[in-house]
Design a protein around this motif. Sequence first.
Motif, PDB file in Angstrom:
ATOM      1  N   ARG A   1       0.790  -1.130  -0.177  1.00 56.58           N
ATOM      2  CA  ARG A   1       0.178  -0.034  -0.008  1.00 56.58           C
ATOM      3  C   ARG A   1       0.810   1.175   0.035  1.00 56.58           C
ATOM      4  N   VAL A   2       0.333   2.230  -0.772  1.00 57.11           N
ATOM      5  CA  VAL A   2       1.041   3.737  -0.750  1.00 57.11           C
ATOM      6  C   VAL A   2       0.006   4.701  -0.460  1.00 57.11           C
ATOM      7  N   PHE A   3       0.602   5.392   0.640  1.00 60.12           N
ATOM      8  CA  PHE A   3      -0.340   6.575   0.968  1.00 60.12           C
ATOM      9  C   PHE A   3      -0.613   7.519   0.059  1.00 60.12           C
ATOM     10  N   THR A   4      -1.922   8.085  -0.146  1.00 63.90           N
ATOM     11  CA  THR A   4      -2.209   9.215  -0.910  1.00 63.90           C
ATOM     12  C   THR A   4      -2.191  10.257  -0.251  1.00 63.90           C
ATOM     13  N   ASN A   5      -1.370  11.550  -0.360  1.00 66.04           N
ATOM     14  CA  ASN A   5      -1.168  12.631   0.397  1.00 66.04           C
ATOM     15  C   ASN A   5      -2.093  13.690  -0.182  1.00 66.04           C
ATOM     16  N   ILE A   6      -2.947  13.938   0.781  1.00 61.76           N
ATOM     17  CA  ILE A   6      -4.190  14.838   0.310  1.00 61.76           C
ATOM     18  C   ILE A   6      -4.551  15.985   1.442  1.00 61.76           C
TER      19      ILE A   6
ATOM     20  N   ARG B   1      -6.804  19.006  -2.205  1.00 65.62           N
ATOM     21  CA  ARG B   1      -5.247  19.022  -3.004  1.00 65.62           C
ATOM     22  C   ARG B   1      -4.571  17.940  -2.822  1.00 65.62           C
ATOM     23  N   TYR B   2      -4.054  17.262  -3.745  1.00 69.65           N
ATOM     24  CA  TYR B   2      -3.194  16.132  -4.177  1.00 69.65           C
ATOM     25  C   TYR B   2      -1.982  16.352  -4.083  1.00 69.65           C
ATOM     26  N   TYR B   3      -1.010  15.904  -3.152  1.00 71.84           N
ATOM     27  CA  TYR B   3       0.663  16.165  -3.358  1.00 71.84           C
ATOM     28  C   TYR B   3       1.353  14.927  -3.851  1.00 71.84           C
TER      29      TYR B   3
ATOM     30  N   ILE C   1      -9.608  12.229  -9.769  1.00 70.31           N
ATOM     31  CA  ILE C   1     -10.422  11.310  -9.218  1.00 70.31           C
ATOM     32  C   ILE C   1      -9.851  10.434  -8.177  1.00 70.31           C
ATOM     33  N   TYR C   2     -10.312  10.565  -6.673  1.00 76.46           N
ATOM     34  CA  TYR C   2      -9.354   9.894  -5.808  1.00 76.46           C
ATOM     35  C   TYR C   2     -10.442   8.806  -5.410  1.00 76.46           C
ATOM     36  N   VAL C   3     -10.134   7.340  -5.713  1.00 75.79           N
ATOM     37  CA  VAL C   3     -10.611   6.298  -5.111  1.00 75.79           C
ATOM     38  C   VAL C   3      -9.909   5.060  -4.758  1.00 75.79           C
ATOM     39  N   GLN C   4      -9.742   4.974  -3.610  1.00 77.81           N
ATOM     40  CA  GLN C   4      -8.753   3.713  -3.279  1.00 77.81           C
ATOM     41  C   GLN C   4      -9.288   2.369  -3.966  1.00 77.81           C
ATOM     42  N   PRO C   5      -8.189   1.673  -4.525  1.00 80.60           N
ATOM     43  CA  PRO C   5      -8.637   0.276  -5.017  1.00 80.60           C
ATOM     44  C   PRO C   5      -8.660  -0.679  -3.627  1.00 80.60           C
ATOM     45  N   ILE C   6      -9.544  -1.544  -3.660  1.00 77.16           N
ATOM     46  CA  ILE C   6      -9.989  -2.476  -2.395  1.00 77.16           C
ATOM     47  C   ILE C   6      -9.691  -3.958  -2.797  1.00 77.16           C
ATOM     48  N   ASN C   7      -8.424  -4.269  -2.234  1.00 74.52           N
ATOM     49  CA  ASN C   7      -7.873  -5.575  -2.584  1.00 74.52           C
ATOM     50  C   ASN C   7      -7.661  -6.534  -1.456  1.00 74.52           C
ATOM     51  N   PHE C   8      -7.439  -7.690  -1.793  1.00 72.49           N
ATOM     52  CA  PHE C   8      -7.146  -8.712  -0.734  1.00 72.49           C
ATOM     53  C   PHE C   8      -6.192  -8.083   0.428  1.00 72.49           C
TER      54      PHE C   8
END
Length: 406
Positions: free
Chosen positions: A21-26, A37-39, A356-363
């Motif tokens: 997982r990688v954090f999204t800096n908002i 804002r997305y950094y 568009i910010y939507v996180q993937p939902i995975n295993f």
Amino acid sequence: MDYNNAFANAVSEIKDEGRYRVFTNIRRYKGNFPHARYYTDAGVKDIIVWCSNDYLGQGQNDEVLDAMREALDDVGSGAGGTRNISGNTYYHTMLERELADLHQKEAALLFTSGYVSNDATLATIARILPGCIIFSDESNHASMIEGIRRSGCEKRIFRHNDVAHLRSLLEKAPQSAPKLIAFESVYSMDGDMSPMKEFLDLADEFNAMTYLDEVHAVGMYGEHGAGVAERDGLMHRFDIIEGTMGKAFGVMGGYITANATIIDAIRSLAPGFIFTTSLAPVLAAGVLKSVQILKSEKGRELRAQHQRQAQYLKDAFRNAGLPIMETSTSHIVPLFVGDAVKCKQLSDLLLEEYDIYVQPINFPTVPRGTERLRFTPTPLHTDELCDELVRKVSEAFGRLKIAKAA
Ligand SMILES: *Cc1c(COP(=O)(O)O)cnc(C)c1O
């Protein structure tokens, strides 16, 4: 032992499984949510947040923020201690009364998060009920699973929302053993709801206690925003109801409500409650105001608008031929992808090229092969934002050649 290597290997295993997982800096714009804002290393740009659990936008409600500012000016920042040693404040006491009233229970108990409330409460049950067997829905949240595991109780896992399976497990258990049935009202990955009444009837028949996680429903369902159990007139039949203050209430923290005896026992025995600095009074003050707002007519308006926007988005995806998961009977809008790599690519493409910010939902959050995007429209996601989203997602599905039929 090469210690560092062990840590690096642990991470590379996760990477190999495609679930690193990688954090999204908002950085949200207060007053203009869902805009944020997305950094990135490349710079900053504006995006629309589509996966926040601030379901009603209470995180930017001016009345809530004013209450927090007033508390900050009144008593300062932190609580300065545990509830037992100097950290019990006027704000905590008021909030617990408000939450008990919300759920029509005698008492409530605050925790520093919803996670801790589930973990600490469920883990403590066994110390109070020797020989207890906990019956737990297989889709229960990690915090419940962890609490049940740490309780050391015997546990029986029933198939998700499966009344017949739960019944057969109850029938097989010794009649004299104390029993607790633990489940959620709204399951946040599929958006489906539990057969609450049937589970409660089984609890009556087998003399079991009931524990309900209303995390994805508090603030959002029922006349006063107490959750699905309130909406369905079943609140009084639950022994313990648990909720978060970090989702629809828009602040932070968790709680349980129950009769005074149960609350007194958990308060006196749960290490996760006793040995930790209590919530900052500022947070308690914000939640208090937020609960009061959502109990009122304003809350009912927000809930109606929330349901409307969720329905609007579901219809818009469906009309565009996109694979909405029909499991959802709630405000949650899951879109089926069915492949971990594609799901991540889709989310990346939407963020990088479509804002568009939507996180993937995975295993392991969902089973392999059921990877998805999970959209959480709020009353602030207008029809125009929904239409624009559907157009962009549709285009991104095409570019990545993801199947549209569910
Ligand atoms: C988010 C969540 C929790 C934990 O609540 P927090 O306040 O975020 O710690 C508990 N149960 C369920 C079902 C959740 O989705």
